[in-house]
Design a protein around this motif. Sequence first.
Motif, short mmCIF file in Angstrom:
data_model
loop_
_atom_site.label_atom_id
_atom_site.label_comp_id
_atom_site.label_asym_id
_atom_site.label_seq_id
_atom_site.Cartn_x
_atom_site.Cartn_y
_atom_site.Cartn_z
N ASN A 89 -74.92 52.49 -41.06
CA ASN A 89 -76.03 51.59 -40.74
C ASN A 89 -75.66 50.19 -41.21
OD1 ASN A 89 -77.05 51.32 -43.65
ND2 ASN A 89 -77.12 53.55 -43.32
N ASN A 90 -76.51 49.25 -40.92
CA ASN A 90 -76.19 47.85 -41.21
C ASN A 90 -76.16 47.57 -42.71
OD1 ASN A 90 -76.01 44.87 -40.58
ND2 ASN A 90 -76.48 45.71 -38.57
N ILE A 91 -76.96 48.27 -43.48
CA ILE A 91 -76.93 48.09 -44.94
C ILE A 91 -75.61 48.61 -45.50
CG2 ILE A 91 -78.04 48.71 -47.11
CD1 ILE A 91 -79.59 46.73 -45.36
N PHE A 92 -75.10 49.71 -44.94
CA PHE A 92 -73.79 50.21 -45.36
C PHE A 92 -72.71 49.19 -45.07
CE2 PHE A 92 -69.87 52.53 -44.18
CZ PHE A 92 -69.55 53.04 -45.43
N LEU A 93 -72.83 48.46 -43.95
CA LEU A 93 -71.83 47.44 -43.62
C LEU A 93 -71.78 46.33 -44.65
CD1 LEU A 93 -72.16 46.97 -39.74
CD2 LEU A 93 -70.63 48.47 -41.02
N ILE A 94 -72.90 46.09 -45.34
CA ILE A 94 -72.91 45.07 -46.40
C ILE A 94 -72.05 45.53 -47.58
CG2 ILE A 94 -74.38 43.69 -47.92
CD1 ILE A 94 -74.72 43.11 -44.96
N GLN A 137 -71.78 37.66 -38.50
CA GLN A 137 -71.66 38.72 -37.51
C GLN A 137 -71.08 39.98 -38.15
OE1 GLN A 137 -72.88 38.44 -34.41
NE2 GLN A 137 -73.57 36.39 -35.05
N PRO A 138 -71.53 41.17 -37.70
CA PRO A 138 -71.01 42.41 -38.30
C PRO A 138 -69.49 42.52 -38.25
CG PRO A 138 -72.93 42.88 -36.94
CD PRO A 138 -72.60 41.44 -36.72
N GLN A 139 -68.87 42.01 -37.17
CA GLN A 139 -67.41 42.11 -37.06
C GLN A 139 -66.70 41.22 -38.07
OE1 GLN A 139 -69.53 41.92 -34.61
NE2 GLN A 139 -69.04 43.44 -33.04
N ASP A 140 -67.38 40.24 -38.64
CA ASP A 140 -66.75 39.32 -39.60
C ASP A 140 -66.98 39.71 -41.05
OD1 ASP A 140 -65.67 37.72 -37.67
OD2 ASP A 140 -67.28 36.25 -37.67
N LEU A 141 -67.79 40.75 -41.28
CA LEU A 141 -68.18 41.08 -42.65
C LEU A 141 -66.96 41.44 -43.52
CD1 LEU A 141 -71.44 43.16 -42.06
CD2 LEU A 141 -71.25 40.86 -42.99
N GLY A 142 -65.99 42.10 -42.93
CA GLY A 142 -64.83 42.52 -43.73
C GLY A 142 -63.99 41.37 -44.25
N LEU A 143 -64.12 40.19 -43.66
CA LEU A 143 -63.34 39.04 -44.11
C LEU A 143 -63.98 38.32 -45.29
CD1 LEU A 143 -61.94 37.15 -40.96
CD2 LEU A 143 -60.65 38.02 -42.90
N VAL A 144 -65.27 38.51 -45.49
CA VAL A 144 -66.02 37.72 -46.48
C VAL A 144 -65.38 37.81 -47.86
CG1 VAL A 144 -68.23 37.46 -47.65
CG2 VAL A 144 -68.18 37.90 -45.18
N HIS A 145 -65.01 39.01 -48.28
CA HIS A 145 -64.44 39.18 -49.62
C HIS A 145 -63.03 39.75 -49.58
CE1 HIS A 145 -68.12 38.19 -51.77
NE2 HIS A 145 -68.79 38.94 -50.90
N ALA A 146 -62.36 39.63 -48.42
CA ALA A 146 -61.01 40.18 -48.29
C ALA A 146 -60.02 39.54 -49.27
CB ALA A 146 -60.51 40.01 -46.85
#
Length: 522
Positions: free
Chosen positions: A137-142, A403-412
């Motif tokens: 879900n979207n909370i898991f994506l956070i 955007q959900p597709q960009d979330l992984g870059l935030v703290h990479a």
Amino acid sequence: MSPKAPLPPRRALDLSRRTIALLFLICFVLVAIPIVTHPIPPLSDYVNHLARMKVIAAVPGDPDLSRFYFLQWSVLPNLMMDMVVPLLDRFADIYVAGEIYTLMCFALIAFGTLYLHRALFGAWSAIPLVAFPLLYNNIFLIGVMNYIFGIGLCLCGLATWILLRDRPWPWRYAVSCLFVLALFFCHLFATGVYGVGILSYELMRLFDRKGGSWKTRIIAFVTAGFPFALTVPLLLMSPTWGLKGENYWEPRGKLDGIEFVINVYYDYVAFSLTAVVVLAAAWAVRHRLLRTHNMLFYLLVIAGAVYMALPRTVFATYMADQRMPVAIAFMVIACIQIDLRHRLAQRGFAIMLVLLVAVRVTEVQVVWNNLTQWTVAFQESITKIKRGSKVMVAYADPWGGSQPQDLGLVHAACLAIIERSSLVTTAFTVPGKQILRVHKPYTDWVDTEDGTPPNREQLLVTEEEPTPDGPRYWDLWPQHFDYVYLLFTEPGDPNPDSDRLELVYAGDRFQLYKVIKPPPAS
């Protein structure tokens, strides 16, 4: 008089326990595929948390990490991952430990939904397995991994309270105190969700005339809240209490919080899955096969009221209200029962369940496979960083990461902590929220408020002079840092400051620069 012929055995209302266990195993294997095949899942906060796990496991053995970071253990409502993953790291590397912890969260939520349904209806059922598609879900994506673990523990705690409700009271309150204590160290919001569940169930019992006299029911209702008194001294002892004034209520986004329950990446997938479940439920209602527990009405009313009243930010934690619907959704599923005694209904449900899980997993797997290109590139860029360096993170796009597709870059960039024992400006080191701290003088060079990294323009302005409206951790950055990660770039973006930055690596959505040190002052 001849004896009466024996009545044929009544067919069970649900699948057998063995079949339920088999379906559980199949669904769990399916949802585990994206986690197992992506050691670094593209979740927003996940890598940052994993970097902290690495510091916990490595300090003081790593001299570079020990030069930058130290641990300040205290009573924090945000410690479950900190206590579990470093222990797992003793037997596997930090990435595998993170995968195991994530799968533990999934298993606990799925089992907790089954367990709660069992406590409410008195029998095991396959219906709660519908929770599996909602694990993504979207909370898991956070990437709020402590809260995700807390959801599963909350479901188990509520189920245990219901099963012990008519047993001798000392057992019920003692066990509830243990759950409150464990949930507090998972996440403060998970404790609150547990309280919503207890309040809903006890309110139902309060208006149930079969529960004894009004006096007995009122006493039981009031005393049900006693175990939550444990949170008061714990919170007062916690540095989190110092963040009590940082609350902010925002009316916008309430509908988004509900959508976060079903939506992951593609709207059409979320609404298609929802439509299938709604049509199946409508069919069950039409054939009088669906019923709900009396608790459901009270749960929806109380959870709805609490959700509308909750601020967006509580104790300086953002998305406080939007996290709640996901946990309530699993409780709602546990309150639903469908008669599956007919073989057609059993087969139809089993097929529908596996298809729902398969579609959701395929959605996640396809997107994560596409995002692997930047994951691999980012890992390759990390190898260009000298061990023990100081790394600044900045944004090319101030709105990047939305955007959900960009979330992984935030703290990479926190991968540099794991792989190169570096100091990274965006590592979570907020007093009252994490146990990770930064030694002097590096404290003044990192973000200790969970703010947004500086953009390109801010870097250029503060290259030689401090920020005009007050000190910022990126002031005079060429003097303090060795590398700069510029995130959310576009292909072909030019070097923003060729006098101070030398391009080392260019990825699809990021650039890594080496800082050209200014000449020493005469």
